[in-house]
Scaffold this active site. Structure first.
Site, PDB file in Angstrom:
ATOM      1  N   LYS A 174      36.895  28.009  36.163  1.00 32.34           N
ATOM      2  CA  LYS A 174      37.566  29.453  36.535  1.00 32.34           C
ATOM      3  C   LYS A 174      36.693  30.138  37.570  1.00 32.34           C
ATOM      4  O   LYS A 174      35.620  30.218  37.809  1.00 32.34           O
ATOM      5  CB  LYS A 174      37.332  30.279  35.244  1.00 32.34           C
ATOM      6  N   LYS A 188      41.553  27.531  37.087  1.00 36.99           N
ATOM      7  CA  LYS A 188      42.344  28.838  37.125  1.00 36.99           C
ATOM      8  C   LYS A 188      41.816  29.850  38.282  1.00 36.99           C
ATOM      9  O   LYS A 188      40.414  29.454  38.547  1.00 36.99           O
ATOM     10  CB  LYS A 188      41.913  29.498  35.856  1.00 36.99           C
TER      11      LYS A 188
HETATM   12  C1  PBG Z   1      39.437  37.418  31.417  1.00 37.21           C
HETATM   13  C2  PBG Z   1      40.443  36.886  31.697  1.00 37.21           C
HETATM   14  C3  PBG Z   1      40.982  37.122  33.113  1.00 37.21           C
HETATM   15  C4  PBG Z   1      42.120  36.309  33.047  1.00 37.21           C
HETATM   16  C5  PBG Z   1      42.294  35.817  31.878  1.00 37.21           C
HETATM   17  N1  PBG Z   1      41.267  35.968  30.956  1.00 37.21           N
HETATM   18  C6  PBG Z   1      40.656  37.928  33.896  1.00 37.21           C
HETATM   19  C7  PBG Z   1      39.109  37.889  34.501  1.00 37.21           C
HETATM   20  O1  PBG Z   1      38.344  36.990  34.606  1.00 37.21           O
HETATM   21  O2  PBG Z   1      38.743  38.862  35.075  1.00 37.21           O
HETATM   22  C8  PBG Z   1      43.059  36.555  34.218  1.00 37.21           C
HETATM   23  C9  PBG Z   1      44.495  35.799  33.931  1.00 37.21           C
HETATM   24  C10 PBG Z   1      45.297  36.358  35.051  1.00 37.21           C
HETATM   25  O3  PBG Z   1      45.148  37.025  35.899  1.00 37.21           O
HETATM   26  O4  PBG Z   1      46.658  36.240  34.866  1.00 37.21           O
HETATM   27  N2  PBG Z   1      38.266  36.725  30.444  1.00 37.21           N
END
Ligand code: PBG
Length: 430
Positions: free
Chosen positions: A297, A350
């Site tokens: 991520k 991601k």
């Molecule tokens: C937070 C989380 C995020 C997303 C999923 N879980 C945002 C972040 O890490 O700030 C993002 C998903 C998206 O942008 O569609 N734990």
């Protein structure tokens, strides 16, 4: 009738014994083989295609060509002064037995692309509704709220969420991941609302599982929706502290499992959280609850609209001390090895589109299923362009989903899950 259909049909009809084609005789001066052109291809109707009526060839003008565009015959092409491709001691081009221009070659990859039937036969990847996980935003209100930076997506009331699940099931989408917008008064630095058994997420899970026992419910494991700091973990002296955060995440995951979650998905990027969650779940008897780890991520600017949706923008700084640097690919392999060793059931990358190389690397490095998250910013980009008429939304979305498969994804989390499935079904693609 399309040109390619005619091309297939003609030789076939010519072979049917006793079948008299109503084609007129070949007019004087016209060669017995026709060179017919459509988008740069040649169809040569050879004498072997003689019809039962004995016509030596077929006058293509009698064939219905309503959808053929461009010329149907090709005369001599205008010369370029000083260049004749077929002349000289080493000609660039040559001539076939029919007098047509010929670039001699054995393999012609275009042959496998000549009709939709053949293209479908050799297609390497196909996305199906069952590959999707559909993220749903939920809140405590009794109404739905549009999310301005994600047109078409809403924060659902629990009743609205149930309706969305029911509708998605009709299109074959059976797995959902829930993201709550938590009221400000419930937010704390330690994010304790994350494991309130009466909180919105446990109630939402129970509602879905009660009415749709076969639906797979996935939950997000991270503190950010519950954090008054807007971070995924507990903040101490301006730092996001790892191990204390994991203790909270374990409570959160066990609480979600008790409510009926099928998959828990840690998106927090703390070190060692997958192993700790596995042990916490197992020690409570939830050996069947799966872990989809947000393995790679990245600290991405593509999450902006998601943070709008949940009002979860970081209160200070950014998430770069826990999420990966977008510049790094090899580092994802380190995370993948750890997650696999710690008992993850699926590995996720991601964001999605800009990280297809990471998806492929992970696919090659592990035998675990790979998921990609087509995140909020990617959704917003496609929506914005489609709204302006700059992109064909359906085509670009279905292409994007197919690209995830081609890169190595087994699973795709996408806000387009329901729409893409609907389009695929309506257009008979699946
Ligand atoms: C937070 C989380 C995020 C997303 C999923 N879980 C945002 C972040 O890490 O700030 C993002 C998903 C998206 O942008 O569609 N734990």
């Amino acid at each position: 009738m399309s040109f390619s259909k005619i091309a297939i049909l003609l030789p076939f009809l010519g072979c049917v014994e006793g079948f008299v084609l109503p084609f007129p005789p070949v007019p004087a001066g016209v060669s017995s083989s026709f060179s017919v052109r459509s988008d740069g291809r040649h169809l040569h109707l050879r004498p072997a295609l003689k019809t039962a009526a004995g016509a030596s060839s077929v006058d293509i003008s009698s064939v219905k060509t309503d959808s053929i565009t461009g010329p149907t015959t090709l005369g001599p092409l205008p010369p370029l002064e000083g260049f004749d491709g077929k002349a000289g001691s080493s000609p660039a081009l040559t001539t076939n037995n029919q007098g047509g221009v010929w670039v001699p070659q054995m393999a012609r990859p275009r042959r496998n692309r000549k009709s939709e039937t053949l293209r479908a036969m050799v297609r390497e990847n196909i996305v199906l509704p069952r590959n999707f996980i559909y993220p749903l935003f939920i809140h405590e209100e009794r109404y739905e709220t549009e999310i301005p930076s994600m047109p078409g997506q809403k924060r659902f009331s629990l009743a609205g969420m149930m309706a969305e699940v029911a509708e998605s099931l009709q299109f074959g989408v059976k797995t959902f991941v829930l993201f709550p917008k938590v009221e400000d008064r419930l937010k704390t630095n330690d994010g304790r609302e994350a494991y309130n058994p009466a909180g919105i997420v446990p109630r939402a899970i129970a509602m879905i599982k009660d009415r749709f026992p076969d639906v797979t419910v996935m939950t997000d494991v991270a503190l950010d929706p519950y954090s008054d700091q807007g971070h995924d973990g507990i903040v101490l002296n301006g730092k996001i502290i790892n191990d204390e955060t994991i203790e909270q995440l374990c409570k959160q995951a066990v609480c979600q499992a008790r409510a009926g979650a099928d998959i828990v998905a840690p998106s927090d990027m703390m070190d060692g959280r997958v192993g700790a969650l596995r042990r916490a779940l197992d020690s409570e008897g939830f050996t069947d609850v799966s872990i989809m780890s947000y393995t790679a991520k990245y600290a991405s600017a593509y999450y902006g609209p998601f943070r709008d949706a949940l009002d979860s923008h970081p209160g200070f700084g950014d998430k770069k001390t826990y999420q990966q640097d977008p510049a790094n690919g090899r580092e994802a392999l380190l995370e993948a090895a750890l997650d696999a060793a710690e008992g993850a059931d699926f590995l996720m990358v991601k964001p999605g589109m800009p990280y297809l190389d990471v998806i492929l690397r992970l696919k090659q490095a592990t035998n675990l299923p790979i998921a990609a998250y087509h995140v909020s910013g990617e959704y917003a980009m496609l929506k914005a362009a489609a709204e302006r008429g700059w992109l064909n939304e359906k085509d670009v979305v279905l292409e994007t989903m197919t690209c995830f498969k081609r890169a190595g994804c087994d699973i795709i989390l996408s806000y387009y899950a329901k729409m893409a499935s609907k389009w695929m079904i309506e257009d008979g693609l699946i």
